[in-house]
Enzyme design. Structure first.
Site, PDB file in Angstrom:
ATOM      1  N   GLU A 134      32.287  40.086  60.230  1.00 50.91           N
ATOM      2  CA  GLU A 134      31.800  41.003  59.193  1.00 50.91           C
ATOM      3  C   GLU A 134      31.673  42.386  59.808  1.00 50.91           C
ATOM      4  O   GLU A 134      31.194  42.528  60.938  1.00 50.91           O
ATOM      5  CB  GLU A 134      30.445  40.537  58.674  1.00 50.91           C
ATOM      6  CG  GLU A 134      29.759  41.504  57.706  1.00 50.91           C
ATOM      7  CD  GLU A 134      28.356  41.050  57.320  1.00 50.91           C
ATOM      8  OE1 GLU A 134      27.521  41.939  57.027  1.00 50.91           O
ATOM      9  OE2 GLU A 134      28.079  39.831  57.326  1.00 50.91           O
ATOM     10  N   GLU A 139      25.322  50.979  55.392  1.00 52.04           N
ATOM     11  CA  GLU A 139      24.288  50.003  55.081  1.00 52.04           C
ATOM     12  C   GLU A 139      22.911  50.551  55.463  1.00 52.04           C
ATOM     13  O   GLU A 139      22.757  51.271  56.443  1.00 52.04           O
ATOM     14  CB  GLU A 139      24.539  48.696  55.838  1.00 52.04           C
ATOM     15  CG  GLU A 139      23.597  47.574  55.446  1.00 52.04           C
ATOM     16  CD  GLU A 139      23.939  46.262  56.126  1.00 52.04           C
ATOM     17  OE1 GLU A 139      23.722  45.203  55.495  1.00 52.04           O
ATOM     18  OE2 GLU A 139      24.421  46.278  57.281  1.00 52.04           O
TER      19      GLU A 139
END
Length: 323
Positions: A134, A139
């Site tokens: 990932e 974020e």
């Protein structure tokens, strides 16, 4: 021999200039065609967020997705109380990718609001995670204004972080690495206070570029007034961009093994594995409600600016890479 000599010289010149390794534009998702490259994920949130991801028809009916000739936007429900989770949108790219350059021009993103967890990232799938890896490009949670970039992998991948403009917070990308918070992965925080949420919106947004090769993953952030000309002209040359915010290399990671084919994801979730876990450690948020879920459920207007406004998402590949 004389006839093919010019051709041989041309090929030699191209190799010496690195032209055969130049990036070529593959996808350009923008405006009214943006959604042509994506599907709507409307299953339970894999990160256990207090969210209800809507189908395309439901999201459109509720006005949570909109597009013009030049921009695409996606937002969350900011009108209704949400005892079962707040309505939102999560997009998955239809295509999967193996290496390349991925560029998001974002004019605005969800503001730094208690309860929110917006992200632009890539992964293989829930069934194969973390074996296929990932990559978190944009974020953060709650009142963060500094972007958090990270990799999450199975055991055996770590980084040095050398060559990053940002701050290296953790170096082991393994989700269960000893001495790190569970699923911290290897993380690097941006050096810019305008790289996420309210801070990003204050400067009119900018461009994030993630380069994934067989030996490294690098992430650059360019504020609106400093986007490289070569990138604007769709002839990107990352070697000329200077120090990336995050340089995920060194330290002993086999990128060919740690990362499989990836799907691009854009979403806004609430609370969940990260944001709920740190609710009480954020003084601003803790003062608002006893829990993250309580606040998100009962304060719809707090999320009226939880909107992604995207100018484009482009993907570039080099010759002979597997797209």
């Amino acid at each position: 021999m004389r006839d093919i000599l010019p051709v041989l010289l041309l090929i030699e010149g191209l190799f010496s200039q690195g032209a055969l390794g130049a990036y070529t534009l593959v996808d350009n998702f923008a405006g009214t065609s943006f959604l042509s490259g994506f599907t709507f994920f409307n299953e339970p949130d894999p990160t256990h967020g207090f969210v209800r991801y809507l189908s395309q028809s439901d999201a459109t009916a509720q006005g949570l997705v909109k597009s013009t000739t030049s921009q695409f936007s996606m937002t969350v429900d900011s009108k209704n109380k949400a005892p079962d989770g707040r309505a939102s949108v999560r997009l998955h790219s239809k295509k999967t990718y193996m290496k390349g350059l991925f560029v998001l021009d974002v004019e605005a993103m969800p503001t730094s609001t208690c309860g929110t967890w917006p992200s632009f990232w890539t992964w293989g799938s829930e069934k194969t995670w973390p074996e296929e890896g990932e990559i978190d490009i944009i974020e953060g949670v709650h009142t963060n204004t500094v972007n958090a970039m990270s990799l999450h992998t199975a055991d055996g991948c770590s980084i040095s972080g050398i060559g990053s403009a940002g701050t290296v917070n953790t170096k082991n990308c393994f989700i269960n690495a000893p001495g790190q918070i569970s699923n911290a992965g290897c993380g690097i925080g941006s050096s810019s206070p305008f790289s996420f949420g309210t801070g990003l919106n204050a400067i009119g947004g900018g461009v994030y570029a993630m380069e994934w090769t067989s030996t490294s993953i690098k992430i650059w952030f360019f504020p609106r007034d400093s986007i490289p000309v070569d990138l604007k002209n769709n002839i990107p040359n990352p070697a000329s961009w200077g120090t990336p915010q995050a340089n995920f290399e060194g330290g002993g990671c086999n990128y060919e093994k740690a990362f499989g084919r990836q799907r691009l994801v854009i979403n806004t979730t609430f609370c969940g594995d990260w944001a709920a876990a740190v609710w009480t450690s954020n003084p601003t948020c803790k003062a608002l409600a006893a829990s993250c879920n309580d606040y998100v459920a009962n304060n719809p207007t707090a999320f009226r600016n939880s909107t992604w406004t995207i100018n484009y998402l482009k993907t570039f590949q080099q010759p002979y890479t597997n797209i």
